[in-house]
Design a protein around this motif. Structure first.
Motif, PDB file in Angstrom:
ATOM      1  N   LYS A   1       2.051  -7.213   2.988  1.00 36.65           N
ATOM      2  CA  LYS A   1       0.805  -6.574   2.541  1.00 36.65           C
ATOM      3  C   LYS A   1      -0.060  -7.550   1.762  1.00 36.65           C
ATOM      4  CE  LYS A   1      -1.184  -2.768  -0.091  1.00 36.65           C
ATOM      5  NZ  LYS A   1      -2.184  -3.682  -0.718  1.00 36.65           N
ATOM      6  N   ASP A   2       0.550  -8.253   0.816  1.00 31.49           N
ATOM      7  CA  ASP A   2      -0.226  -9.197   0.016  1.00 31.49           C
ATOM      8  C   ASP A   2      -0.725 -10.371   0.871  1.00 31.49           C
ATOM      9  OD1 ASP A   2       0.123  -7.650  -2.221  1.00 31.49           O
ATOM     10  OD2 ASP A   2       1.796  -8.815  -3.016  1.00 31.49           O
ATOM     11  N   TYR A   3       0.086 -10.794   1.819  1.00 30.73           N
ATOM     12  CA  TYR A   3      -0.314 -11.849   2.750  1.00 30.73           C
ATOM     13  C   TYR A   3      -1.547 -11.414   3.541  1.00 30.73           C
ATOM     14  CZ  TYR A   3       0.089 -14.765   7.011  1.00 30.73           C
ATOM     15  OH  TYR A   3      -0.141 -15.598   8.082  1.00 30.73           O
ATOM     16  N   THR A   4      -1.496 -10.212   4.080  1.00 31.31           N
ATOM     17  CA  THR A   4      -2.619  -9.689   4.859  1.00 31.31           C
ATOM     18  C   THR A   4      -3.865  -9.553   4.001  1.00 31.31           C
ATOM     19  OG1 THR A   4      -1.069  -8.457   6.254  1.00 31.31           O
ATOM     20  CG2 THR A   4      -3.379  -7.791   6.335  1.00 31.31           C
ATOM     21  N   ASP A   5      -3.712  -9.005   2.796  1.00 33.47           N
ATOM     22  CA  ASP A   5      -4.861  -8.822   1.903  1.00 33.47           C
ATOM     23  C   ASP A   5      -5.502 -10.156   1.544  1.00 33.47           C
ATOM     24  OD1 ASP A   5      -4.445  -6.107   1.940  1.00 33.47           O
ATOM     25  OD2 ASP A   5      -3.460  -6.024  -0.025  1.00 33.47           O
ATOM     26  N   LEU A   6      -4.671 -11.188   1.330  1.00 35.33           N
ATOM     27  CA  LEU A   6      -5.204 -12.503   0.982  1.00 35.33           C
ATOM     28  C   LEU A   6      -6.007 -13.088   2.142  1.00 35.33           C
ATOM     29  CD1 LEU A   6      -5.517 -14.993  -0.753  1.00 35.33           C
ATOM     30  CD2 LEU A   6      -3.181 -15.674  -0.135  1.00 35.33           C
TER      31      LEU A   6
END
Length: 251
Positions: free
Chosen positions: A96-101
């Motif tokens: 999730k954090d990877y995608t958001d970044l």
């Protein structure tokens, strides 16, 4: 013949392989030094390895390097990459954090190509592809194996899957354990060129054994090769100045 992808004035997949210089500094002072080196090196595009950079998840921190690239290297396409620890990179991050970044960097309007790891799953790749294309950004699907060289069919399946998911460029990097592993990678690259030419293909065999794969892309079909102007971001990368000479001699 592989499809050509045009980014700024660079035609990826046409002519000799394009030289990408990675920037893998951890702070802004280091990035400024790297930019100065790149300005005096043969280079067609830069790759910002954001996973090396301190606090890259902070928008106020990452905007400075991105703005510097636009101002100082305005004619060079910028490829933004977060190489996660799953694929041999420096950042441990959940999906999730990877995608958001990646989505936030796409929305900045300061990059031209974004790297997305196939290992993050088809849903993530589709999400990034959609957002990037909506913003006029190209997508490089990627897969990295720092342990060995999978069978040819395994590599091809991954590359074709990236194409099916809408990636504009597809990349696979492997670690050879023998000379025949390098041949496997080159044979795979040629098969992609001959049979699955929907996108430009980027392949490399890493380490000392695989150096030859970084200079013979025009023969076998790899459209980009990574060279250094200072620090290397992966084993086996050659200085961009020498790499340029090799590439021109084979053209």
């Amino acid at each position: 013949m592989n499809k050509v992808v045009t980014v700024k004035n660079i035609k990826i997949g046409e002519g000799i392989p394009k030289i990408a210089i990675p920037i893998s500094d951890s702070d802004y002072a280091g990035i400024k030094k790297s930019v100065n080196l790149i300005m005096n090196s043969p280079c067609d595009l830069i790759e910002w390895r954001g996973d090396f950079y301190n606090d890259v998840t902070d928008p106020e921190v990452r905007i400075k390097p991105l703005t510097l690239f636009r101002n100082q290297l305005w004619n060079l396409p910028v490829l933004f990459t977060i190489r996660t620890d799953v694929e041999g990179g420096m950042m441990e991050i959940d999906t999730k954090d990877y995608t958001d970044l990646l989505l936030a960097v796409i929305d900045s309007g300061l990059i031209d190509i974004v790297d997305v790891e196939l290992s993050r799953g088809e849903k993530t790749v589709r999400t990034i592809v959609q957002a990037a294309h909506d913003a006029g950004v190209k997508v490089m699907g990627s897969r990295h194996n720092f342990k060995n060289t999978p069978d040819k069919d395994v590599i091809i399946r991954s590359l074709v899957k990236m194409q099916e998911l809408g990636c504009d460029l597809v990349k696979y990097a492997v670690m050879p354990q023998s000379e025949r592993d390098v041949l496997t990678l080159l044979d795979t690259t040629l098969t992609m060129k001959e049979e699955y030419s929907d996108t430009p293909v980027v392949t490399m065999s890493m380490g000392h054994l695989g150096v030859v794969s970084r200079i013979c892309g025009q023969v076998f079909g790899s459209a980009i090769t990574f060279g250094t102007a200072g620090k290397a971001s992966a084993p086996g990368q050659l200085p961009a100045n020498g790499l340029s000479i090799f590439l021109k001699s084979l053209s």
